[in-house]
Scaffold this motif. Sequence first.
Motif, PDB file in Angstrom:
ATOM      1  N   VAL A   1       0.876  -1.162   0.000  1.00  0.00           N
ATOM      2  CA  VAL A   1       0.000   0.000   0.000  1.00  0.00           C
ATOM      3  C   VAL A   1       0.918   1.218   0.000  1.00  0.00           C
ATOM      4  N   ALA A   2       0.717   2.111  -0.957  1.00  0.00           N
ATOM      5  CA  ALA A   2       1.554   3.306  -1.062  1.00  0.00           C
ATOM      6  C   ALA A   2       1.518   4.077   0.256  1.00  0.00           C
ATOM      7  N   GLY A   3       2.687   4.488   0.708  1.00  0.00           N
ATOM      8  CA  GLY A   3       2.780   5.261   1.944  1.00  0.00           C
ATOM      9  C   GLY A   3       2.994   4.425   3.191  1.00  0.00           C
ATOM     10  N   ARG A   4       2.888   3.126   3.072  1.00  0.00           N
ATOM     11  CA  ARG A   4       3.142   2.257   4.225  1.00  0.00           C
ATOM     12  C   ARG A   4       4.504   1.603   4.069  1.00  0.00           C
ATOM     13  N   ARG A   5       5.264   1.637   5.137  1.00  0.00           N
ATOM     14  CA  ARG A   5       6.611   1.063   5.086  1.00  0.00           C
ATOM     15  C   ARG A   5       6.603  -0.450   5.002  1.00  0.00           C
ATOM     16  N   ARG A   6       5.800  -1.064   5.834  1.00  0.00           N
ATOM     17  CA  ARG A   6       5.802  -2.520   5.959  1.00  0.00           C
ATOM     18  C   ARG A   6       4.909  -3.153   4.907  1.00  0.00           C
ATOM     19  N   PRO A   7       5.473  -3.999   4.055  1.00  0.00           N
ATOM     20  CA  PRO A   7       4.617  -4.703   3.088  1.00  0.00           C
ATOM     21  C   PRO A   7       3.748  -5.734   3.806  1.00  0.00           C
ATOM     22  N   ALA A   8       2.583  -5.977   3.260  1.00  0.00           N
ATOM     23  CA  ALA A   8       1.687  -6.977   3.831  1.00  0.00           C
ATOM     24  C   ALA A   8       2.036  -8.341   3.259  1.00  0.00           C
ATOM     25  N   ARG A   9       2.037  -9.336   4.117  1.00  0.00           N
ATOM     26  CA  ARG A   9       2.239 -10.711   3.653  1.00  0.00           C
ATOM     27  C   ARG A   9       1.597 -11.649   4.658  1.00  0.00           C
ATOM     28  N   GLY A  10       1.217 -12.806   4.153  1.00  0.00           N
ATOM     29  CA  GLY A  10       0.577 -13.789   5.011  1.00  0.00           C
ATOM     30  C   GLY A  10      -0.088 -14.869   4.178  1.00  0.00           C
ATOM     31  N   THR A  11      -1.211 -15.361   4.686  1.00  0.00           N
ATOM     32  CA  THR A  11      -1.950 -16.413   4.003  1.00  0.00           C
ATOM     33  C   THR A  11      -3.365 -15.917   3.709  1.00  0.00           C
ATOM     34  N   TYR A  12      -4.050 -16.631   2.824  1.00  0.00           N
ATOM     35  CA  TYR A  12      -5.444 -16.294   2.549  1.00  0.00           C
ATOM     36  C   TYR A  12      -6.259 -17.568   2.464  1.00  0.00           C
ATOM     37  N   ARG A  13      -7.561 -17.400   2.689  1.00  0.00           N
ATOM     38  CA  ARG A  13      -8.501 -18.510   2.520  1.00  0.00           C
ATOM     39  C   ARG A  13      -9.728 -17.970   1.791  1.00  0.00           C
ATOM     40  N   ILE A  14     -10.375 -18.848   1.077  1.00  0.00           N
ATOM     41  CA  ILE A  14     -11.550 -18.469   0.300  1.00  0.00           C
ATOM     42  C   ILE A  14     -12.792 -18.905   1.063  1.00  0.00           C
ATOM     43  N   GLU A  15     -13.733 -17.962   1.212  1.00  0.00           N
ATOM     44  CA  GLU A  15     -14.993 -18.227   1.906  1.00  0.00           C
ATOM     45  C   GLU A  15     -16.137 -17.741   1.027  1.00  0.00           C
ATOM     46  N   GLY A  16     -16.760 -18.653   0.297  1.00  0.00           N
ATOM     47  CA  GLY A  16     -17.877 -18.275  -0.570  1.00  0.00           C
ATOM     48  C   GLY A  16     -17.433 -17.342  -1.667  1.00  0.00           C
ATOM     49  N   GLU A  17     -17.955 -16.094  -1.650  1.00  0.00           N
ATOM     50  CA  GLU A  17     -17.604 -15.086  -2.654  1.00  0.00           C
ATOM     51  C   GLU A  17     -16.512 -14.149  -2.153  1.00  0.00           C
ATOM     52  N   SER A  18     -15.878 -14.482  -1.063  1.00  0.00           N
ATOM     53  CA  SER A  18     -14.870 -13.603  -0.487  1.00  0.00           C
ATOM     54  C   SER A  18     -13.560 -14.336  -0.259  1.00  0.00           C
ATOM     55  N   VAL A  19     -12.527 -13.544  -0.112  1.00  0.00           N
ATOM     56  CA  VAL A  19     -11.205 -14.038   0.252  1.00  0.00           C
ATOM     57  C   VAL A  19     -10.853 -13.335   1.553  1.00  0.00           C
ATOM     58  N   VAL A  20     -10.321 -14.058   2.519  1.00  0.00           N
ATOM     59  CA  VAL A  20      -9.907 -13.453   3.778  1.00  0.00           C
ATOM     60  C   VAL A  20      -8.388 -13.529   3.856  1.00  0.00           C
ATOM     61  N   LEU A  21      -7.767 -12.339   3.925  1.00  0.00           N
ATOM     62  CA  LEU A  21      -6.318 -12.257   4.071  1.00  0.00           C
ATOM     63  C   LEU A  21      -5.985 -12.275   5.555  1.00  0.00           C
ATOM     64  N   ARG A  22      -4.999 -13.059   5.937  1.00  0.00           N
ATOM     65  CA  ARG A  22      -4.526 -13.074   7.326  1.00  0.00           C
ATOM     66  C   ARG A  22      -3.040 -12.762   7.287  1.00  0.00           C
ATOM     67  N   ASP A  23      -2.669 -11.566   7.786  1.00  0.00           N
ATOM     68  CA  ASP A  23      -1.266 -11.187   7.713  1.00  0.00           C
ATOM     69  C   ASP A  23      -0.463 -11.802   8.849  1.00  0.00           C
ATOM     70  N   ASP A  24       0.840 -11.610   8.780  1.00  0.00           N
ATOM     71  CA  ASP A  24       1.737 -12.235   9.754  1.00  0.00           C
ATOM     72  C   ASP A  24       1.465 -11.807  11.191  1.00  0.00           C
ATOM     73  N   SER A  25       0.814 -10.663  11.397  1.00  0.00           N
ATOM     74  CA  SER A  25       0.503 -10.206  12.755  1.00  0.00           C
ATOM     75  C   SER A  25      -0.807 -10.802  13.272  1.00  0.00           C
ATOM     76  N   GLY A  26      -1.566 -11.483  12.385  1.00  0.00           N
ATOM     77  CA  GLY A  26      -2.837 -12.077  12.778  1.00  0.00           C
ATOM     78  C   GLY A  26      -4.051 -11.274  12.354  1.00  0.00           C
ATOM     79  N   LEU A  27      -3.845 -10.106  11.744  1.00  0.00           N
ATOM     80  CA  LEU A  27      -4.947  -9.266  11.287  1.00  0.00           C
ATOM     81  C   LEU A  27      -5.642  -9.917  10.100  1.00  0.00           C
ATOM     82  N   ASN A  28      -6.969  -9.991  10.145  1.00  0.00           N
ATOM     83  CA  ASN A  28      -7.772 -10.538   9.040  1.00  0.00           C
ATOM     84  C   ASN A  28      -8.390  -9.400   8.254  1.00  0.00           C
TER      85      ASN A  28
END
Length: 120
Positions: free
Chosen positions: A72-99
Amino acid sequence: MPTSCDLSVDLTVLDAASVLAIAMGGVADTHTGPAASRPRVVTGAAVVGAWRSPDGVVKLQLRGDGTYAGEVAGRRRPARGTYRIEGESVVLRDDSGLNTPVHVHDGELEMAGHRLRPTA
């Protein structure tokens, strides 16, 4: 002795259908009408790849192994983690645990107010 004023319901544990059923006297509406259809299911193949907002502020790479990387422009830390698919959505879970929910609409991803399109 408890009175009716002492009765409380923790609504945070009820979904919208449950709250509606309670409000309607405990009977859920089972009529779906002709406009109702089965929800679409997004598959991994539909979201795997590189995505970007038209203004270039948000970039997201969804990999076939269930991991992702984003910027995301302006943010120092890049986002990374895992994702799962739930119906019509994707849920991103970053290394800190944020969904972060990502909704799939007409070949685009919508995430935190940003529309992401596949990169060419």
